[in-house]
Write a protein that holds these residues in place. Structure first.
Motif, PDB file in Angstrom:
ATOM      1  N   TYR A 119      49.581  36.702  37.356  1.00  0.00           N
ATOM      2  CA  TYR A 119      48.497  35.784  36.406  1.00  0.00           C
ATOM      3  C   TYR A 119      47.491  36.031  37.437  1.00  0.00           C
ATOM      4  CZ  TYR A 119      50.441  32.138  33.196  1.00  0.00           C
ATOM      5  OH  TYR A 119      51.472  31.542  32.487  1.00  0.00           O
ATOM      6  N   TYR A 120      47.834  36.755  38.183  1.00  0.00           N
ATOM      7  CA  TYR A 120      46.395  37.126  39.242  1.00  0.00           C
ATOM      8  C   TYR A 120      45.470  38.899  38.210  1.00  0.00           C
ATOM      9  CZ  TYR A 120      46.670  34.513  43.198  1.00  0.00           C
ATOM     10  OH  TYR A 120      46.780  33.811  44.379  1.00  0.00           O
ATOM     11  N   THR A 121      46.907  39.233  38.320  1.00  0.00           N
ATOM     12  CA  THR A 121      46.891  40.786  37.063  1.00  0.00           C
ATOM     13  C   THR A 121      45.865  40.817  35.897  1.00  0.00           C
ATOM     14  OG1 THR A 121      49.153  41.662  38.511  1.00  0.00           O
ATOM     15  CG2 THR A 121      47.533  43.068  36.542  1.00  0.00           C
ATOM     16  N   SER A 122      46.595  39.764  34.962  1.00  0.00           N
ATOM     17  CA  SER A 122      45.511  39.528  34.043  1.00  0.00           C
ATOM     18  C   SER A 122      44.458  39.070  34.341  1.00  0.00           C
ATOM     19  CB  SER A 122      45.813  38.252  33.565  1.00  0.00           C
ATOM     20  OG  SER A 122      47.333  38.082  33.029  1.00  0.00           O
ATOM     21  N   ALA A 123      43.888  38.080  35.756  1.00  0.00           N
ATOM     22  CA  ALA A 123      42.689  38.153  35.975  1.00  0.00           C
ATOM     23  C   ALA A 123      42.166  38.548  36.514  1.00  0.00           C
ATOM     24  CB  ALA A 123      42.694  36.600  36.773  1.00  0.00           C
ATOM     25  N   LEU A 124      42.555  39.814  37.179  1.00  0.00           N
ATOM     26  CA  LEU A 124      41.829  41.165  37.816  1.00  0.00           C
ATOM     27  C   LEU A 124      41.446  41.689  36.267  1.00  0.00           C
ATOM     28  CD1 LEU A 124      41.412  42.050  40.004  1.00  0.00           C
ATOM     29  CD2 LEU A 124      43.280  43.391  39.958  1.00  0.00           C
ATOM     30  N   ALA A 125      42.414  42.313  35.098  1.00  0.00           N
ATOM     31  CA  ALA A 125      41.720  42.256  34.130  1.00  0.00           C
ATOM     32  C   ALA A 125      40.918  42.505  33.471  1.00  0.00           C
ATOM     33  CB  ALA A 125      43.273  42.686  32.915  1.00  0.00           C
ATOM     34  N   ILE A 126      40.276  40.944  33.217  1.00  0.00           N
ATOM     35  CA  ILE A 126      39.643  40.492  32.609  1.00  0.00           C
ATOM     36  C   ILE A 126      38.049  40.464  33.365  1.00  0.00           C
ATOM     37  CG2 ILE A 126      38.741  38.380  32.094  1.00  0.00           C
ATOM     38  CD1 ILE A 126      41.351  37.059  31.484  1.00  0.00           C
ATOM     39  N   ALA A 127      38.578  39.880  34.800  1.00  0.00           N
ATOM     40  CA  ALA A 127      37.691  40.617  36.249  1.00  0.00           C
ATOM     41  C   ALA A 127      36.328  41.513  36.185  1.00  0.00           C
ATOM     42  CB  ALA A 127      38.159  39.923  37.612  1.00  0.00           C
ATOM     43  N   LYS A 128      37.708  42.751  35.791  1.00  0.00           N
ATOM     44  CA  LYS A 128      36.851  43.778  36.059  1.00  0.00           C
ATOM     45  C   LYS A 128      36.380  44.183  34.610  1.00  0.00           C
ATOM     46  CE  LYS A 128      39.856  46.189  39.585  1.00  0.00           C
ATOM     47  NZ  LYS A 128      40.998  47.130  38.812  1.00  0.00           N
ATOM     48  N   GLY A 129      36.397  43.459  33.425  1.00  0.00           N
ATOM     49  CA  GLY A 129      35.260  43.496  32.419  1.00  0.00           C
ATOM     50  C   GLY A 129      33.609  43.070  32.644  1.00  0.00           C
ATOM     51  N   LEU A 130      33.794  41.979  33.415  1.00  0.00           N
ATOM     52  CA  LEU A 130      32.894  41.211  33.486  1.00  0.00           C
ATOM     53  C   LEU A 130      31.770  41.939  34.204  1.00  0.00           C
ATOM     54  CD1 LEU A 130      34.446  37.934  33.911  1.00  0.00           C
ATOM     55  CD2 LEU A 130      33.489  38.661  32.013  1.00  0.00           C
ATOM     56  N   GLU A 131      30.434  41.520  33.807  1.00  0.00           N
ATOM     57  CA  GLU A 131      29.183  42.312  33.876  1.00  0.00           C
ATOM     58  C   GLU A 131      29.395  41.998  36.061  1.00  0.00           C
ATOM     59  OE1 GLU A 131      25.897  42.215  32.865  1.00  0.00           O
ATOM     60  OE2 GLU A 131      24.448  42.953  33.890  1.00  0.00           O
ATOM     61  N   GLY A 132      29.561  42.747  36.503  1.00  0.00           N
ATOM     62  CA  GLY A 132      28.934  42.669  38.053  1.00  0.00           C
ATOM     63  C   GLY A 132      30.615  42.498  39.028  1.00  0.00           C
ATOM     64  N   GLU A 133      31.651  42.524  38.587  1.00  0.00           N
ATOM     65  CA  GLU A 133      32.696  42.513  38.819  1.00  0.00           C
ATOM     66  C   GLU A 133      32.699  40.811  40.256  1.00  0.00           C
ATOM     67  OE1 GLU A 133      34.600  46.059  39.771  1.00  0.00           O
ATOM     68  OE2 GLU A 133      33.990  46.588  37.187  1.00  0.00           O
TER      69      GLU A 133
END
Lengths: 726, 126
Positions: A119-133
């Protein structure tokens, strides 16, 4: 009781981070909202149509999910499944990433580490796509925690450092502080106490800036714990007093319990039994009341150790057993190890060897397992550290490269500025040097001018001196000149008068009758008249020559060479000099003679100068002869000046006119003979000589391409010899 | 009567011989000339006793000066009269000459009338 690695988790807390945008929800007590109030808020929002896509509503959901994940992971999972669904439908990426992370938290709390990582990995993938990370560092920190819980220290450290890097970029100091705490925790367990302390200090600094009192207390507590392990109980005490005081102010039972437990450990170490006992008891009662399982076990065992140290075996045994049971409940191998070790000693002391052996075997087995896992972790972490340091180096290198570019640019700029500055300075210096040079040049020029002026003044002075010398010598000669003119003038007068008389006689004779006249007498008289006329002419010329000579002498030299009768020149000079001396000194008497080569030819010379030279030599010679002391001492010597002149050939067949002036005076002492040609050197009393005579004579001889020598024997003679080229 | 003139100027001889031509011719005077003090002394020494009655001497001469000659003559031949004839008619020379026994002191250019009177006085006095 000594602290060891295993009992750390009870007192140090790994920190997970939960962040919604810039809003931090602390994991520790002090939630801004309870689960109930959150639910109420959500119910209120649900009344609005389309609430499911309202980010405010979805954020509230995540907040609630976070609380549920901590308190009731199973219900949290059910709630989060829906929450995730809503976020995805609303296409609210931030919410989705947050929900996935909280999902991971719930799974972690359930002990499903593998699931939580997914779950953390999935969250990370999305978070990295967001502006400013902005969410990335927090998620990384949580992944690190999973690895830490799995004993995977290497991976954990890596992830925590990644989290710190991200936190630095997003300026998220809470995440950074949490990650620092977690890194320090690992270093502590790996016995890297200095590193651990350094990280705690960094964390402390951040929390002090942020103003999170609870975390500041935690930092002080943990620093003290490290210092206790470093055997620096006094320093530890100082930090713990701050922490304890702060905890009391905060009125937080959790922090009061934590700090009193650590304080108890410190006092135990310091053998302050009473204080340690009191604090252990406080910890025990608070842990019991609030259900802090691990701290409860820790303090029971700690107090048991304290009692054992102080000879209270019964109480120690009782507490030790309770502590062991609690540790077993909480599955804390380190605490179990410590409890068994203590119990085995107590049993042994009591002679209960059977129980002692049992306890010791348990102690041994826990110890081994701890050491094994410890050494495994150590190995892994060493590898990880190697890996990490490699990465860190790469990171450093990359940033170094970037810094290098900036630095290069700056350096270039600085260099350019330096070059400009240096150029400017150089130019200024050059200008300065140029000006200085110019000043020097001007100075030199003015000095030159002054020197030239001085030189011309000197030359004028010299000319004046020469003239003065001439006049002085002329003055000396005046009497001589007068005499030398007077004599021929007398002859002129006398012979002309005589001639007049003779003519009268002739007239008288002719007035006689022819037969009485004496023709022989007339012839005689006429012949006499003729001779007389010759004498008149001769003496007239003699006077003329002397006057001319005098004039020439007083005039500045023309430097013109003329054919000169050397014999005449010598005679004139000698007589002038003699009569001059005679006129000035009545007692003076001297003889003079000349020895002049009969066929002395006419010589081309500056008569004026040479006559001056000869006059000087003759004057000196007569002066020497007339020396009154010498005269008195040598009455038999008749003073005499002798002048000789002849033509001589040298080794190269060159002809020289050699004129010597010799006197039989006292001679010149050897000590001054070297100085006599120097200007202003004189042996005459003050006012009687300029001291320039011989110096000028020498110059005259040299100017003619000749020489002036002197030879002298004391008490016998002095000879000056001038050689002039013919 | 024999008179000696001492002067380093040789033309003095011509001058005096012409001046006293008549006296010489008449035989009243016999003139002799010497051109230095030493020459004069040599001449005086050549006869014993010298026939010269009067010596007229210049003062300024190379070698022996007229004043030295005066002293010599006065010491050797006190009978001979000596007068000085000098271009330097200064007091110092005059005093020196007179104290040394000179009869007269004549300055150049010579006043022949005075000289003749002096000589005449000598002859008449004799």
């Amino acid at each position: 009781m000594k602290h060891s690695i295993g009992d750390l988790r009870c007192m140090k807390q790994a920190i997970a981070v939960f962040a919604i945008c810039a809003y931090l929800l602390p994991y520790l007590p002090g939630h801004s909202q309870t689960a109930e109030s959150l639910k109420a808020d959500m119910d209120r929002l649900e009344r609005v149509p389309g609430y499911a896509s309202d980010t405010a509503y979805l954020n509230k959901g995540n907040e609630l999910g976070f609380i549920l994940a901590e308190s009731s992971p199973d219900s949290a999972i059910r709630f989060l499944d829906i929450q995730l669904q809503l976020c995805r439908e609303a296409n609210y990426k931030t919410g989705e990433a947050e929900a996935l992370k909280i999902y991971g938290n719930a799974l972690q709390n359930k002990g499903d580490f593998i699931g939580s990582i997914e779950y953390y990995t999935s969250a990370l993938a999305i978070a990295k796509g967001l502006e400013g990370e902005v969410l990335v560092p927090g998620i990384l920190n949580n992944i690190g925690l999973v690895n830490y819980n799995l004993g995977n220290y290497a991976e954990a450290l890596n992830t925590f450092y990644e989290a710190i890097k991200g936190a630095d970029q997003t300026k998220n100091s809470n995440v950074k502080a949490a990650a620092l705490n977690n890194i320090a925790l690992i270093y502590f367990e790996l016995d890297k106490l200095d590193d651990a302390k350094e990280k705690y200090r960094e964390m402390l600094a951040i929390y002090q800036v942020v103003g999170n009192q609870g975390r500041v207390i935690l930092a002080y507590n943990n620093i003290g714990d490290v210092e206790l392990k470093q055997k620096r109980p006094m320093e530890a005490l100082k930090n713990l007093k701050i922490a304890y005081q702060s905890a009391m102010e905060l009125e937080s039972p959790e922090f009061i319990e934590m700090t009193s437990r650590t304080l108890a450990d410190i006092y135990s170490e310091l053998d302050s039994t009473e204080k340690a006992e009191q604090l252990y008891l406080q910890s025990i009662s608070m842990s019991q009341a609030n259900g802090y399982g691990v701290p409860y076990a820790h303090s029971l065992i700690g107090l048991a150790g304290l009692y054992y140290k102080n000879g209270k075996a019964e109480e120690a045994l009782d507490l030790g057993k309770q502590g062991l049971a609690q540790a077993e409940t909480m599955a804390q191998p380190m605490l179990m190890r410590n409890a068994n070790e203590l119990l085995s000693r107590i049993y042994e002391d009591q002679g209960n060897f059977e129980e002692a052996l049992k306890s010791f075997q348990l102690f041994k087995s826990y110890n081994d397992s701890i050491n094994t896992s410890h050494s495994q972790r150590l190995t892994a972490s060493l590898e990880a550290e190697y890996e990490f340091s490699k990465r860190a180096m790469e990171y450093e290198r990359a940033s170094l490269r970037q810094r290098w570019v900036i630095f290069s640019a700056c350096a270039g700029l600085v260099a350019f500025l330096i070059v400009l500055f240096v150029e400017f300075r150089n130019k200024k210096n050059l200008d300065k040097a140029y000006h200085a040079l110019q000043e020097k040049t001007n100075e030199i020029a003015s000095k030159n001018e002054a020197l030239e002026k001085a030189l011309s003044q000197l030359k004028a002075a010299q000319a004046q001196l020469i003239q003065a010398e001439k006049m002085a010598s002329l003055g000396e000669l005046t009497a001589g000149i007068a005499h030398e003119i007077q004599n021929p003038l007398n002859f002129v007068t006398n012979f002309s008068e005589l001639s007049t008389e003779l003519i009268q006689e002739i007239q008288q004779e002719r007035a006689k009758k022819p037969e009485e006249q004496d023709p022989q007498l007339l012839d005689e008289i006429l012949s006499d008249i003729q001779v007389n006329m010759g004498k008149i002419a001769q003496h007239g010329k003699r006077a003329d020559s002397i006057v001319k000579g005098m004039l020439e002498h007083s005039r500045a030299s023309t430097g013109e060479k003329v054919q000169t009768d050397v014999k005449n020149l010598i005679n004139e000079c000698l007589r002038l000099s003699f009569h001059g001396m005679r006129a000035r000194d009545k007692t003076f008497s001297a003889d003079f003679e000349t020895e002049l080569q009969a066929d002395l030819p006419q010589v081309n010379l500056v008569a004026q100068d040479i006559s001056r030279l000869l006059l000087n030599l003759c004057n000196n010679a007569f002066y020497a002869c007339a020396n009154p002391d010498f005269r008195r001492e040598n009455p038999e010597v008749k003073p005499k000046v002798k002048v000789t002149a002849k033509i001589e050939k040298d080794g190269k067949s060159k002809e020289w006119l050699k004129i010597s002036v010799t006197d039989n005076g006292p001679g010149i002492p050897q000590s001054i003979i070297g100085k006599i040609f120097q200007p202003f050197f004189t042996t005459k009393p003050a006012g009687h000589g300029t001291g320039l005579g011989l110096s000028l004579s020498y110059d005259i001889a040299k100017a003619h391409g000749g020489e002036l020598d002197v030879k002298s024997v004391l008490g016998e003679f002095t000879t000056f010899t001038v050689f002039l080229p013919v | 009567m024999k008179i000696l003139f001492v002067d380093d100027e040789r033309d003095v001889e011509d001058l005096f011989r012409q001046k006293f031509r008549k006296e010489i011719k008449s035989g009243h005077l016999e003139l002799a000339f010497a051109f230095s003090g030493q020459e004069a002394l040599d001449l005086l020494n050549s006869e014993d006793p010298p026939k010269f009655v009067y010596v007229f001497s210049d003062i300024n001469m190379p070698g022996m000066s007229g004043l030295e000659l005066l002293e010599e003559i006065k010491s050797r031949f006190p009978a001979i009269q000596v007068s000085m004839i000098s271009a330097y008619g200064d007091q110092e020379n005059y005093d020196k000459a007179m104290s040394s026994g000179a009869k007269g002191f004549f300055t150049k250019p010579v006043d022949f009338e005075k000289l003749k009177l002096e000589i005449a006085a000598l002859t008449s006095g004799k």
